[in-house]
Design an enzyme around this catalytic site. Structure first.
Site, PDB file in Angstrom:
ATOM      1  N   ASP A 123       0.744  -1.333   0.164  1.00 52.62           N
ATOM      2  CA  ASP A 123      -0.046   0.167   0.050  1.00 52.62           C
ATOM      3  C   ASP A 123       0.864   1.240  -0.015  1.00 52.62           C
ATOM      4  OD1 ASP A 123      -2.431  -1.189   0.049  1.00 52.62           O
ATOM      5  OD2 ASP A 123      -2.757  -1.193   2.210  1.00 52.62           O
ATOM      6  N   ARG A 124       1.878   1.264   0.861  1.00 51.34           N
ATOM      7  CA  ARG A 124       2.432   2.742   1.077  1.00 51.34           C
ATOM      8  C   ARG A 124       4.171   2.342   0.689  1.00 51.34           C
ATOM      9  NH1 ARG A 124      -0.515   1.252   5.408  1.00 51.34           N
ATOM     10  NH2 ARG A 124       1.122   0.721   6.711  1.00 51.34           N
ATOM     11  N   GLY A 270     -17.415  -3.109  12.900  1.00 46.57           N
ATOM     12  CA  GLY A 270     -18.856  -2.801  12.363  1.00 46.57           C
ATOM     13  C   GLY A 270     -18.868  -3.333  10.917  1.00 46.57           C
ATOM     14  N   TYR A 374     -12.654  -1.635  -4.012  1.00 42.95           N
ATOM     15  CA  TYR A 374     -13.010  -0.229  -3.298  1.00 42.95           C
ATOM     16  C   TYR A 374     -14.028   0.299  -4.185  1.00 42.95           C
ATOM     17  CZ  TYR A 374      -9.295   0.346   0.024  1.00 42.95           C
ATOM     18  OH  TYR A 374      -8.444   0.067   1.196  1.00 42.95           O
TER      19      TYR A 374
END
Length: 441
Positions: A123-124, A270, A374
């Site tokens: 990712d980074r 959640g 996404y």
């Protein structure tokens, strides 16, 4: 006599020469005069064009009433990238000015089917940059514009210029660099020193001010969340949310009737999505989407929802979005409850406030047998569409490669849809690339 005739011819010739010289002088004077007049006329036209091109995106209209979603774009970047020069990317998103829509994306500083695509599941890295290209085009070195050095980003247009937010640096001290019209205007330092991160979709602009949400802190526990108000690329106000037991990441934000609504990712506990809504003074309200039609991934089977976090399968998550219409909500989600595959749009007429799992409309976007990823919201302002309302739209990332497929790389293409109050259709618009590539063999 011959002498008289020669004299007459000489006089006539002299008069013609004098006339020719006068004609040349007059012509030169006219041309010089015209040249002297061209510049102010050109300047006037140029200034007039700039004045017309600059507006304020008010954001005061309500979301347009819609019945379904019409396909807006598909870039086919992985298919094209097997042969052409296409960037390895992830986290694409779309944002529109009053003149155009652009796809923004985080590159890996590499091209598909090339050796530098190896290991791009990460990712980074210092090689990641935010770039943009016209919507619907495959992102390549030939059509893309550099925006910022970033491994997390957002961007939006206020009617005058593009604002970009690019976060880069070490996990324990990253900095967000704000640019307006391409120039650095401000910075935001990590305040918890734990992976400062932002939306991975467009920020939201209202009446010349633009708003974004950032997170700093654990991805699996209580973190810190801030709303930022920016004007011409400078932070003019910020508020930290008082949100115990909430988890906000990768918010999808949009303007609606002069206020901002953000629907986010709870990566802690959640399987439904948290939301925050706020006005231009950053006075905010928080909650979770109550519907028993759960929007995150992974998630349990639909059932009884909650206006707080739904705990079963609540850990981990994926960036997503929803659009609020009164007590109702359009929910975008993967078709699979446990993998990033398929995509569908569901209209729950009371899902913002009620916990049952009944719904009245489902539109298929990507089949469950194809990869998704996404997703996020964007809007088209009345200044772009000519409508008297704000058109809701969304994009879906179609991730290919690692970790699910046998390649050395991870990248994605994207599709987008916009809400319409007319006929639409269910179908599947998958990525469609045949893997592995030559570099993978």
């Amino acid at each position: 006599t011959i002498g008289s005739i020669c004299m007459v011819i000489g006089i006539v010739s002299l008069m013609l020469q004098i006339g020719n010289m006068i004609s040349i002088w007059v012509s030169h004077s006219i041309q010089t005069g015209n040249q002297n007049q061209v510049e102010p006329i050109s300047n006037t036209n140029f200034l007039t064009e700039k004045a017309v091109a600059s507006v304020t995106l008010a954001g005061n209209s309500s979301l347009c009433p819609i019945r379904g979603w019409a396909v807006h774009s598909k870039d086919n970047s992985i298919r094209i990238g097997s042969k052409g020069d296409v960037f390895v990317i992830r986290e694409p998103f779309i944002s529109c000015s009053h003149l155009e829509c652009r796809t923004f994306f985080l590159t890996q500083g590499a091209l598909l089917n090339d050796k530098h695509s190896n290991g791009t599941v990460k990712d980074r890295s210092p090689h990641r940059t935010l770039m943009s290209c016209p919507v619907g085009e495959a992102p390549s070195p030939y059509n893309s514009r550099f925006e910022s050095v970033a491994w997390s980003a957002s961007a939006c247009h206020d009617g005058t210029s593009w604002l970009t937010i690019g976060i880069s640096g070490p996990d324990n001290g990253a900095v967000a660099v704000l640019k307006y019209n391409g120039m650095i205007t401000d910075t935001i330092k990590s305040w918890r020193n734990n992976i400062l991160r932002t939306q991975e979709s467009e920020c939201a602009c209202v009446n010349g001010s633009c708003f974004t949400v950032m997170t700093d802190g654990p991805s699996n526990g209580q973190a810190s969340y801030k709303i930022f108000k920016m004007e011409k690329g400078k932070v003019v106000k910020s508020v930290e949310l008082d949100a115990p037991n909430y988890h906000y990441e990768e918010c999808s934000c949009y303007p609606d009737a002069g206020e901002i609504t953000c629907v986010c990712r709870d990566n802690w506990h959640g399987s439904n999505r948290p939301w925050v809504s706020f006005n231009q003074n950053l006075e905010y309200q928080i909650g979770y989407i109550c519907s028993g039609v759960f929007g995150d991934n992974p998630r349990p089977n639909d059932g009884t929802g909650s206006c707080g976090p739904v705990s079963p399968n609540g850990a981990y998550g994926v960036k997503g979005f929803s659009f609020k219409y009164g007590n109702g909500v359009w929910i975008g989600r993967t078709k699979s409850p446990n993998s990033r595959s398929g995509f569908e749009m569901i209209w729950d007429p009371n899902g913002w406030t009620e916990t049952d799992s009944s719904f009245s409309v489902k539109q298929d976007i990507v089949a469950i047998t194809d990869w998704s990823g996404y997703s996020g919201s964007f809007v088209q302002h009345p200044e772009l569409t000519g409508l008297d309302c704000i058109r809701p739209c969304f994009w879906v990332e179609l991730i290919r490669g690692r970790p699910k497929e046998s390649t050395i790389w991870t990248s994605g293409s994207s599709i987008s849809f916009c809400g319409v109050n007319s006929d639409t259709v269910s179908w599947s618009w998958p990525d469609g690339a045949e893997l592995p590539f030559t570099i993978d063999k």
